[in-house]
Design a protein around this motif. Structure first.
Motif, PDB file in Angstrom:
ATOM      1  N   PHE A 183     -36.465  10.609  -9.641  1.00  0.00           N
ATOM      2  CA  PHE A 183     -35.052  10.313  -9.888  1.00  0.00           C
ATOM      3  C   PHE A 183     -34.892   9.134 -10.864  1.00  0.00           C
ATOM      4  O   PHE A 183     -35.733   8.919 -11.706  1.00  0.00           O
ATOM      5  CB  PHE A 183     -34.318  10.073  -8.569  1.00  0.00           C
ATOM      6  N   GLY A 184     -33.796   8.411 -10.756  1.00  0.00           N
ATOM      7  CA  GLY A 184     -33.454   7.364 -11.709  1.00  0.00           C
ATOM      8  C   GLY A 184     -32.415   7.803 -12.720  1.00  0.00           C
ATOM      9  O   GLY A 184     -32.062   7.035 -13.617  1.00  0.00           O
ATOM     10  N   GLU A 185     -31.904   9.059 -12.578  1.00  0.00           N
ATOM     11  CA  GLU A 185     -30.895   9.538 -13.538  1.00  0.00           C
ATOM     12  C   GLU A 185     -29.472   9.394 -12.989  1.00  0.00           C
ATOM     13  O   GLU A 185     -28.521   9.259 -13.752  1.00  0.00           O
ATOM     14  CB  GLU A 185     -31.130  11.015 -13.878  1.00  0.00           C
ATOM     15  N   ARG A 186     -29.313   9.485 -11.663  1.00  0.00           N
ATOM     16  CA  ARG A 186     -27.980   9.483 -11.062  1.00  0.00           C
ATOM     17  C   ARG A 186     -27.487   8.044 -10.913  1.00  0.00           C
ATOM     18  O   ARG A 186     -27.554   7.449  -9.838  1.00  0.00           O
ATOM     19  CB  ARG A 186     -28.010  10.188  -9.715  1.00  0.00           C
ATOM     20  N   VAL A 187     -26.991   7.504 -12.007  1.00  0.00           N
ATOM     21  CA  VAL A 187     -26.608   6.094 -12.060  1.00  0.00           C
ATOM     22  C   VAL A 187     -25.135   6.011 -12.439  1.00  0.00           C
ATOM     23  O   VAL A 187     -24.735   6.487 -13.504  1.00  0.00           O
ATOM     24  CB  VAL A 187     -27.481   5.327 -13.074  1.00  0.00           C
ATOM     25  N   PRO A 188     -24.297   5.435 -11.583  1.00  0.00           N
ATOM     26  CA  PRO A 188     -22.848   5.417 -11.831  1.00  0.00           C
ATOM     27  C   PRO A 188     -22.463   4.441 -12.929  1.00  0.00           C
ATOM     28  O   PRO A 188     -23.218   3.517 -13.268  1.00  0.00           O
ATOM     29  CB  PRO A 188     -22.283   4.995 -10.478  1.00  0.00           C
ATOM     30  N   THR A 189     -21.268   4.621 -13.455  1.00  0.00           N
ATOM     31  CA  THR A 189     -20.747   3.713 -14.474  1.00  0.00           C
ATOM     32  C   THR A 189     -19.548   2.910 -13.975  1.00  0.00           C
ATOM     33  O   THR A 189     -19.050   2.046 -14.703  1.00  0.00           O
ATOM     34  CB  THR A 189     -20.350   4.485 -15.744  1.00  0.00           C
ATOM     35  N   ASP A 190     -19.071   3.197 -12.745  1.00  0.00           N
ATOM     36  CA  ASP A 190     -17.936   2.447 -12.192  1.00  0.00           C
ATOM     37  C   ASP A 190     -18.435   1.340 -11.269  1.00  0.00           C
ATOM     38  O   ASP A 190     -17.993   1.200 -10.126  1.00  0.00           O
ATOM     39  CB  ASP A 190     -16.992   3.388 -11.442  1.00  0.00           C
ATOM     40  N   VAL A 191     -19.387   0.548 -11.772  1.00  0.00           N
ATOM     41  CA  VAL A 191     -20.047  -0.467 -10.954  1.00  0.00           C
ATOM     42  C   VAL A 191     -20.174  -1.773 -11.731  1.00  0.00           C
ATOM     43  O   VAL A 191     -19.923  -1.828 -12.942  1.00  0.00           O
ATOM     44  CB  VAL A 191     -21.454   0.011 -10.514  1.00  0.00           C
ATOM     45  N   VAL A 192     -20.596  -2.802 -10.995  1.00  0.00           N
ATOM     46  CA  VAL A 192     -20.873  -4.117 -11.575  1.00  0.00           C
ATOM     47  C   VAL A 192     -22.339  -4.434 -11.323  1.00  0.00           C
ATOM     48  O   VAL A 192     -22.826  -4.330 -10.188  1.00  0.00           O
ATOM     49  CB  VAL A 192     -19.978  -5.200 -10.940  1.00  0.00           C
ATOM     50  N   TRP A 193     -23.047  -4.829 -12.373  1.00  0.00           N
ATOM     51  CA  TRP A 193     -24.472  -5.143 -12.259  1.00  0.00           C
ATOM     52  C   TRP A 193     -24.673  -6.651 -12.083  1.00  0.00           C
ATOM     53  O   TRP A 193     -23.888  -7.459 -12.582  1.00  0.00           O
ATOM     54  CB  TRP A 193     -25.219  -4.642 -13.492  1.00  0.00           C
ATOM     55  N   HIS A 194     -25.771  -7.000 -11.430  1.00  0.00           N
ATOM     56  CA  HIS A 194     -26.067  -8.407 -11.138  1.00  0.00           C
ATOM     57  C   HIS A 194     -26.054  -9.265 -12.394  1.00  0.00           C
ATOM     58  O   HIS A 194     -25.514 -10.378 -12.387  1.00  0.00           O
ATOM     59  CB  HIS A 194     -27.430  -8.512 -10.447  1.00  0.00           C
ATOM     60  N   ASP A 195     -26.652  -8.761 -13.481  1.00  0.00           N
ATOM     61  CA  ASP A 195     -26.769  -9.576 -14.698  1.00  0.00           C
ATOM     62  C   ASP A 195     -25.600  -9.378 -15.650  1.00  0.00           C
ATOM     63  O   ASP A 195     -25.636  -9.874 -16.779  1.00  0.00           O
ATOM     64  CB  ASP A 195     -28.096  -9.302 -15.407  1.00  0.00           C
ATOM     65  N   GLY A 196     -24.563  -8.662 -15.210  1.00  0.00           N
ATOM     66  CA  GLY A 196     -23.397  -8.450 -16.055  1.00  0.00           C
ATOM     67  C   GLY A 196     -23.555  -7.367 -17.095  1.00  0.00           C
ATOM     68  O   GLY A 196     -22.741  -7.264 -18.018  1.00  0.00           O
ATOM     69  N   SER A 197     -24.587  -6.551 -16.982  1.00  0.00           N
ATOM     70  CA  SER A 197     -24.815  -5.482 -17.957  1.00  0.00           C
ATOM     71  C   SER A 197     -23.620  -4.545 -18.046  1.00  0.00           C
ATOM     72  O   SER A 197     -22.904  -4.314 -17.065  1.00  0.00           O
ATOM     73  CB  SER A 197     -26.052  -4.671 -17.580  1.00  0.00           C
ATOM     74  N   ASP A 198     -23.449  -3.983 -19.231  1.00  0.00           N
ATOM     75  CA  ASP A 198     -22.436  -2.972 -19.469  1.00  0.00           C
ATOM     76  C   ASP A 198     -22.830  -1.702 -18.704  1.00  0.00           C
ATOM     77  O   ASP A 198     -23.930  -1.179 -18.908  1.00  0.00           O
ATOM     78  CB  ASP A 198     -22.361  -2.697 -20.971  1.00  0.00           C
ATOM     79  N   PRO A 199     -21.982  -1.187 -17.809  1.00  0.00           N
ATOM     80  CA  PRO A 199     -22.363  -0.017 -17.006  1.00  0.00           C
ATOM     81  C   PRO A 199     -22.708   1.211 -17.848  1.00  0.00           C
ATOM     82  O   PRO A 199     -23.597   1.990 -17.471  1.00  0.00           O
ATOM     83  CB  PRO A 199     -21.133   0.234 -16.136  1.00  0.00           C
ATOM     84  N   GLU A 200     -22.025   1.387 -18.982  1.00  0.00           N
ATOM     85  CA  GLU A 200     -22.329   2.545 -19.827  1.00  0.00           C
ATOM     86  C   GLU A 200     -23.713   2.412 -20.452  1.00  0.00           C
ATOM     87  O   GLU A 200     -24.481   3.377 -20.501  1.00  0.00           O
ATOM     88  CB  GLU A 200     -21.258   2.686 -20.908  1.00  0.00           C
ATOM     89  N   ARG A 201     -24.064   1.238 -20.879  1.00  0.00           N
ATOM     90  CA  ARG A 201     -25.388   1.031 -21.471  1.00  0.00           C
ATOM     91  C   ARG A 201     -26.484   1.062 -20.406  1.00  0.00           C
ATOM     92  O   ARG A 201     -27.621   1.439 -20.691  1.00  0.00           O
ATOM     93  CB  ARG A 201     -25.417  -0.315 -22.223  1.00  0.00           C
ATOM     94  N   MET A 202     -26.146   0.676 -19.177  1.00  0.00           N
ATOM     95  CA  MET A 202     -27.155   0.635 -18.123  1.00  0.00           C
ATOM     96  C   MET A 202     -27.465   2.021 -17.565  1.00  0.00           C
ATOM     97  O   MET A 202     -28.540   2.227 -16.992  1.00  0.00           O
ATOM     98  CB  MET A 202     -26.680  -0.290 -16.999  1.00  0.00           C
ATOM     99  N   HIS A 203     -26.570   2.991 -17.750  1.00  0.00           N
ATOM    100  CA  HIS A 203     -26.791   4.322 -17.167  1.00  0.00           C
ATOM    101  C   HIS A 203     -28.141   4.902 -17.601  1.00  0.00           C
ATOM    102  O   HIS A 203     -28.922   5.367 -16.762  1.00  0.00           O
ATOM    103  CB  HIS A 203     -25.667   5.278 -17.576  1.00  0.00           C
ATOM    104  N   ASN A 204     -28.423   4.889 -18.886  1.00  0.00           N
ATOM    105  CA  ASN A 204     -29.702   5.406 -19.375  1.00  0.00           C
ATOM    106  C   ASN A 204     -30.841   4.421 -19.157  1.00  0.00           C
ATOM    107  O   ASN A 204     -31.987   4.815 -18.924  1.00  0.00           O
ATOM    108  CB  ASN A 204     -29.616   5.730 -20.867  1.00  0.00           C
ATOM    109  N   TYR A 205     -30.526   3.145 -19.249  1.00  0.00           N
ATOM    110  CA  TYR A 205     -31.574   2.118 -19.247  1.00  0.00           C
ATOM    111  C   TYR A 205     -32.131   1.852 -17.858  1.00  0.00           C
ATOM    112  O   TYR A 205     -33.237   1.328 -17.719  1.00  0.00           O
ATOM    113  CB  TYR A 205     -31.010   0.821 -19.834  1.00  0.00           C
ATOM    114  N   TYR A 206     -31.387   2.223 -16.824  1.00  0.00           N
ATOM    115  CA  TYR A 206     -31.792   1.926 -15.448  1.00  0.00           C
ATOM    116  C   TYR A 206     -33.211   2.395 -15.155  1.00  0.00           C
ATOM    117  O   TYR A 206     -34.014   1.684 -14.545  1.00  0.00           O
ATOM    118  CB  TYR A 206     -30.810   2.583 -14.479  1.00  0.00           C
ATOM    119  N   THR A 207     -33.540   3.602 -15.606  1.00  0.00           N
ATOM    120  CA  THR A 207     -34.870   4.154 -15.320  1.00  0.00           C
ATOM    121  C   THR A 207     -35.978   3.286 -15.899  1.00  0.00           C
ATOM    122  O   THR A 207     -37.076   3.220 -15.349  1.00  0.00           O
ATOM    123  CB  THR A 207     -34.973   5.584 -15.868  1.00  0.00           C
ATOM    124  N   HIS A 208     -35.702   2.618 -17.009  1.00  0.00           N
ATOM    125  CA  HIS A 208     -36.713   1.767 -17.622  1.00  0.00           C
ATOM    126  C   HIS A 208     -37.059   0.604 -16.692  1.00  0.00           C
ATOM    127  O   HIS A 208     -38.248   0.293 -16.479  1.00  0.00           O
ATOM    128  CB  HIS A 208     -36.205   1.248 -18.964  1.00  0.00           C
TER     129      HIS A 208
END
Length: 756
Positions: free
Chosen positions: A417-442
């Protein structure tokens, strides 16, 4: 995304502003910045109430030129960003001659002529134009819903083919396709992909990397048929043109920028067997599988425990189900006493029933909604949350839950997995949710891989990962996801692997026999040969087991034959693996990678080169009929010894114990004597299988690696008339030289073999 309505008109609700002319160019020693108006300026008043595009041109590394197009520069940049390796101070040199400004980096030159309409042209070392961002090539667009997009169009030449963009199961040549770079759990028979890479490779000898970790929309000769268009919903678009001249050169430069693959341990190249997904299993079942493989003479290297090693509704709690596995330490010790490595399934989701959910939530290690609540849903696992890998503390916490498994005896993890990542969230480091969707798996795969390197040592870390983005090639191995158990799914899996190989990934695998459903014995047997002639080989299914004897005694024979063959090929395969680690050139190579000047190789997606010298054409039918193309030269079938002169198309028919497996003219294959394991002592009774080129004097150097990938011995193979002379540095152990279809001789230091 499409912005136009045919060639002449713009779509309703869309406004597009195209760079029209360069109004100014600021030059530094290694970079320049152009300011482009979006309309022709004929008088001073034309500069009012009109946008200006800022276009920065620079070189982060030799042979790579970056272009950054910006409309409004004041937008906040919260990240994440790809980690790119750049030379300190940049590379390249800028030259200005009148209206012309050129940036040259290695064999690549970017040219801008202020006296002409706006155009950025890219040229190779011979001055040949590779591509250009021409009349509509640099622009931004706004839509009625308030969205702002920056877009680029790069020209396609006549007959130019585009490849890559990740592990895509759609047609191998991407011309005519719309490709959205957006992680999705879509299986292998849709346009969605688990591994979305904003990089494509051109048959003209260059590549293009879009440096944006979020959604990137590619129109590959689909909106404007003579252009590759890519766009992002942002105020800035940055892309890199990567020089060749060969496709291998492009991949070497691209992976130099985004990261080279780690070298997986040699044991990982052996056969993996799993419990399968929803099947019933316990230690008795596992032992019966291991015993069954040994009794049938099929060497097994890795045993994998899929999801239900943990308790239902509790994925992940990283605890063995005590009712099914009451003695996990003892079981793992018993498996390892048989020489097996052990893999365990994990994912980055924490179900609400897991005791770790409350712990992670209290510590702030789960992704939250804007109102502060933990983000949850019931898809996959009931009430599951998502580990926030942007937090260093959450990463350390996640690793602390995996370490006890390593202490118990687990050697590696399947990072599913690692693909099912929401965009209506807040990340600890303030990352942009749209940019983090693909990057999360990394971040997910990096977290697990770094733990394995720390605990098992560098060179022993290996994953079986499903999702990835650019740079993910650093954490091998990746497998092809959920495919059906059919010949069609087998072929789409190969297409996906070839696309991933041309996206910078050195190692790739797939589920032998297919994942969903139960394969017909014919499918299983054909897939066995294909799977064991891939970089990594795994028997895995969903609701049914994949032990060979479940598909008949002939399947057992096929599994044994190709497992033993792969073990004998390991000195050759691990040499190709070490090359992938050093250069980024993959182990499984699309034909265009080895034969870029042969037009017949450019669309081929049902055969590949395994390393530089072995051609493999899997059989995709029960009757054994297969079409295969052999490029110029003399090719020798490895199993039958038949010699064929190319270029030629052949229609062949093979039994289940064979397939088109040809050795290239001039090749020297180092073969191990030990066919029982992938990580044996390769210099013990080593055989060099030589396929000499006819009538020519030449010298070929062949390196046999040790288990670290370093050269253990280097052989010089020289043809001199009717004699073949082989000398070696690095070892005084005896070796044998066997000429394909000819004489054999052995010795130490130097061996001479007559060719006639």
């Amino acid at each position: 995304m499409k912005f136009t309505n045919g060639f002449w008109r713009i779509r309703d609700g869309v406004e597009v502003a195209y760079a029209t002319e360069a109004r100014d160019v600021r030059v530094e020693s290694k970079r320049f910045t152009a300011f482009a108006s979006v309309q022709k300026v004929t008088r001073r008043g034309d500069t009012l109430n009109a946008p200006l595009l800022t276009v920065d041109c620079f070189s982060p590394a030799e042979g790579v030129i970056g272009v950054r197009v910006t409309h409004h520069a004041g937008k906040r940049r919260p990240g994440p960003d790809f980690a790119l390796a750049a030379e300190p101070g940049g590379a390249g040199e800028v030259r200005r001659d009148g209206a012309v400004t050129e940036l040259t980096s290695g064999p690549l030159t970017l040219r801008l002529d202020r006296a002409a309409p706006w155009s950025l042209t890219f040229h190779d070392a011979d001055g040949r134009e590779l591509t250009r961002a021409g009349r509509k090539g640099t622009a931004f667009a706004t839509t009625d819903d308030g969205a702002h997009h920056v877009l680029t169009q790069l020209a396609l030449g006549v007959g130019e083919h585009v490849y890559g963009l990740g592990e895509r199961f759609t047609p191998y040549v991407k011309n005519g396709q719309v490709v959205d770079i957006w992680q999705a759990d879509g299986g292998t028979s849709s346009e969605q992909a688990y591994k979305n890479i904003p990089f494509y490779l051109s048959s003209r000898g260059y590549g293009v990397f879009v440096n944006h970790p979020g959604a990137v929309s590619f129109e590959v000769g689909s909106e404007a048929v003579g252009q590759v268009q890519f766009s992002v919903e942002d105020q800035t678009l940055e892309y890199y043109v990567v020089a060749g001249p060969t496709p291998k050169d492009v991949l070497t430069r691209y992976t130099g920028l985004t990261g080279r693959p780690a070298l997986p341990p040699a044991w990982s190249f052996g056969l993996w067997l799993t419990t399968s997904f929803t099947t019933d299993y316990d230690e008795q079942t596992v032992t019966s599988f291991v015993d069954g493989m040994a009794e049938r003479g099929i060497p097994l290297s890795v045993f994998h425990f899929d999801c239900f090693w943990m308790r239902e509704y509790q994925w992940c709690d990283f605890q063995w189900d005590p009712e099914v596995f009451p003695d996990p330490e003892g079981m793992l010790a018993r498996l390892k006493a048989r020489g097996l490595k052990v893999s365990a399934w994990i994912n980055p989701y924490i179900a609400q029933k897991s005791p770790l959910f409350e712990e992670a939530a209290a510590l702030g290690h789960l992704v939250r909604r804007p109102d502060g609540d933990v983000w949850q849903w019931d898809l996959w696992q009931a009430g599951m949350g998502l580990v926030d890998f942007t937090s260093p503390d959450a990463r350390a916490w996640f690793q602390s839950k995996l370490k006890p498994l390593l202490d118990q005896g687990v050697d590696c993890f399947k990072t599913d997995f690692g693909e099912r990542v929401p965009t209506d969230v807040v990340w600890h480091d303030g990352s942009d949710p749209e940019r983090m969707h693909n990057y999360y798996t990394h971040l997910y795969n990096q977290t697990v891989f770094e733990l394995l390197e720390k605990e098992r040592g560098q060179g022993e870390a290996v994953l079986f990962a499903r999702s990835a983005t650019a740079g993910g090639q650093q954490y091998p191995v990746h497998w092809g996801g959920d495919c059906w158990s059919s010949f069609e799914a087998m072929s789409e899996s190969l297409r996906g692997g070839l696309s991933l190989s041309l996206s910078g990934f050195g190692f790739w695998s797939h589920d032998i026999g297919g994942f969903e459903g139960t394969p017909d014995p014919a499918v299983f047997k054909r897939w066995l040969a294909f799977g064991l002639l891939s970089s990594h080989s795994r028997l895995h299914g969903s609701s049914s087991y994949r032990v060979p004897w479940a598909f008949g005694e002939e399947a057992v024979d096929v599994a044994r034959r190709f497992t033993l063959l792969k073990h004998r090929l390991m000195p050759y395969l691990y040499g190709a693996a070490a090359e992938a680690h050093r250069t980024g050139v993959p182990v499984m190579r699309p034909m265009v990678l080895e034969f870029p000047r042969d037009p017949a190789c450019r669309p081929l997606d049902r055969q590949y080169m395994l390393g530089a010298d072995l051609l493999v054409a899997p059989v995709f039918g029960e009757d054994g009929e297969v079409e295969v193309y052999l490029p110029e030269g003399t090719w020798t079938h490895l199993l039958s010894g038949e010699r064929v002169t190319g270029p030629v198309w052949r229609t062949e028919r093979h039994g289940y114990d064979s397939l088109p497996l040809y050795v290239r003219e001039g090749a020297v294959l180092p073969l191990a004597a030990d066919d029982q394991r992938p990580d044996g002592d390769w210099l013990d009774d080593l055989v060099l299988l030589v396929h000499p080129s006819d009538g020519r004097t030449y010298t070929r150097q062949v390196s046999v690696p040790d288990l670290t990938g370093a050269p253990a011995a280097v052989f010089q193979v020289r043809r001199d008339g009717d004699l073949l002379r082989v000398t070696v540095d690095g070892t005084d152990r005896p070796f044998t030289v066997r000429v394909a279809g000819g004489a054999t001789a052995g010795g130490t230091g130097e061996v001479t073999v007559p060719l006639r």
